[in-house]
Design a protein around this motif. Structure first.
Motif, PDB file in Angstrom:
ATOM      1  N   ALA A 169      26.693  -4.456  45.531  1.00 27.29           N
ATOM      2  CA  ALA A 169      26.552  -4.074  44.126  1.00 27.29           C
ATOM      3  C   ALA A 169      26.395  -2.561  43.982  1.00 27.29           C
ATOM      4  N   LEU A 170      25.555  -1.967  44.808  1.00 28.08           N
ATOM      5  CA  LEU A 170      25.372  -0.517  44.746  1.00 28.08           C
ATOM      6  C   LEU A 170      26.690   0.212  45.033  1.00 28.08           C
ATOM      7  N   TYR A 171      27.394  -0.239  46.064  1.00 30.60           N
ATOM      8  CA  TYR A 171      28.662   0.387  46.427  1.00 30.60           C
ATOM      9  C   TYR A 171      29.696   0.207  45.324  1.00 30.60           C
ATOM     10  N   GLN A 172      29.860  -1.020  44.850  1.00 38.51           N
ATOM     11  CA  GLN A 172      30.898  -1.302  43.853  1.00 38.51           C
ATOM     12  C   GLN A 172      30.639  -0.585  42.538  1.00 38.51           C
ATOM     13  N   ASP A 173      29.398  -0.537  42.095  1.00 37.76           N
ATOM     14  CA  ASP A 173      29.086   0.161  40.847  1.00 37.76           C
ATOM     15  C   ASP A 173      29.406   1.656  40.976  1.00 37.76           C
ATOM     16  N   ALA A 174      29.051   2.249  42.104  1.00 38.39           N
ATOM     17  CA  ALA A 174      29.341   3.661  42.326  1.00 38.39           C
ATOM     18  C   ALA A 174      30.850   3.892  42.467  1.00 38.39           C
ATOM     19  N   PHE A 175      31.556   2.961  43.118  1.00 44.84           N
ATOM     20  CA  PHE A 175      33.011   3.036  43.281  1.00 44.84           C
ATOM     21  C   PHE A 175      33.675   3.080  41.913  1.00 44.84           C
ATOM     22  N   LEU A 176      33.287   2.147  41.030  1.00 48.34           N
ATOM     23  CA  LEU A 176      33.908   2.082  39.707  1.00 48.34           C
ATOM     24  C   LEU A 176      33.605   3.335  38.886  1.00 48.34           C
ATOM     25  N   ALA A 177      32.405   3.857  38.994  1.00 53.40           N
ATOM     26  CA  ALA A 177      32.075   5.098  38.290  1.00 53.40           C
ATOM     27  C   ALA A 177      32.948   6.236  38.800  1.00 53.40           C
ATOM     28  N   GLU A 178      33.151   6.304  40.103  1.00 51.86           N
ATOM     29  CA  GLU A 178      34.011   7.337  40.689  1.00 51.86           C
ATOM     30  C   GLU A 178      35.450   7.166  40.217  1.00 51.86           C
ATOM     31  N   LEU A 179      35.933   5.951  40.245  1.00 50.04           N
ATOM     32  CA  LEU A 179      37.317   5.655  39.832  1.00 50.04           C
ATOM     33  C   LEU A 179      37.566   6.114  38.396  1.00 50.04           C
ATOM     34  N   LYS A 180      36.601   5.863  37.525  1.00 49.39           N
ATOM     35  CA  LYS A 180      36.752   6.193  36.100  1.00 49.39           C
ATOM     36  C   LYS A 180      36.548   7.677  35.804  1.00 49.39           C
ATOM     37  N   ALA A 181      36.102   8.427  36.788  1.00 46.59           N
ATOM     38  CA  ALA A 181      35.817   9.847  36.575  1.00 46.59           C
ATOM     39  C   ALA A 181      37.073  10.716  36.588  1.00 46.59           C
ATOM     40  N   TYR A 182      38.207  10.134  36.927  1.00 49.63           N
ATOM     41  CA  TYR A 182      39.442  10.912  37.075  1.00 49.63           C
ATOM     42  C   TYR A 182      40.469  10.509  36.026  1.00 49.63           C
ATOM     43  N   GLU A 183      41.183  11.505  35.545  1.00 50.06           N
ATOM     44  CA  GLU A 183      42.247  11.236  34.566  1.00 50.06           C
ATOM     45  C   GLU A 183      43.555  10.886  35.248  1.00 50.06           C
ATOM     46  N   SER A 184      43.768  11.382  36.454  1.00 51.12           N
ATOM     47  CA  SER A 184      45.031  11.126  37.142  1.00 51.12           C
ATOM     48  C   SER A 184      44.850  10.114  38.265  1.00 51.12           C
TER      49      SER A 184
END
Length: 190
Positions: A61-76
């Motif tokens: 859960a900790l990894y996946q939540d941080a992964f999704l936040a990272e993924l959404k941080a980029y426009e490209s």
């Protein structure tokens, strides 16, 4: 057992499972290290296998939540692909005990883990499909996408956490990020 007691069991488990593995950790050692009574332990956990499952779900859960936040941080798409590779290595460095546990222990499939993974992969696949429609990423199944995208970074971290290689450095992350992009970038990639 209060939530504090449950957390104490999980913290002790992370240390003991990381050092001795789930199989090599006795229930007695787990209880002693956590400082909870037998009755308190069994109030929330039927045994050490359930502790391992709860700890695994917590780590995921900790990894996946941080992964999704990272993924959404980029426009490209390119930024996201490269950024998530760097995130993966950084997360493993910041949480080496959790990462090592996730790499070495695989508790039996549970409903909690299945639900967590289902929601995570649904969100990543949705993002991937949008990128494919725009020509930014190649159209491959989810397993192939993750292997191409994160397989080398995961293996680098696994080798480091198992003591087979030095801690990953910035140059390695750059190379793996670029390789990931070359592997999954589409014809109209950013």
């Amino acid at each position: 057992m209060s939530e504090i007691g449950r957390e104490r069991v999980l913290r002790a488990a992370l240390e003991l499972f990381g050092r001795d593995g789930v199989a090599g950790t006795t229930l007695s050692a787990l209880r002693t290290a956590s400082g909870v009574s037998v009755g308190s332990f069994y109030h929330h956990f039927a045994g050490k296998e359930q502790v391992a499952e709860a700890l695994f779900v917590e780590c995921i859960a900790l990894y996946q939540d941080a992964f999704l936040a990272e993924l959404k941080a980029y426009e490209s798409a390119r930024g996201a692909v490269s950024g998530v590779v760097a995130f993966h290595v950084r997360w493993c460095k910041e949480h080496p005990d959790r990462a090592r546990f996730m790499f070495t222990e695989r508790p039996a499939a549970s409903e909690a883990l299945a639900e967590r993974n289902k929601a995570f992969y649904r969100e990543v696949r949705s993002w991937w499909r949008v990128q494919v429609r725009h020509g930014a990423l190649i159209g491959v199944d989810g397993v192939t996408a993750f292997v191409l995208w994160l397989g080398p970074a995961q293996e680098l971290c696994r080798m480091w956490l198992n003591g087979q290689s030095p801690e990953p450095d910035g140059r390695q992350v750059e190379l793996l990020s670029e390789a990931a992009w070359r592997s999954v970038g589409g014809a109209h990639g950013d």
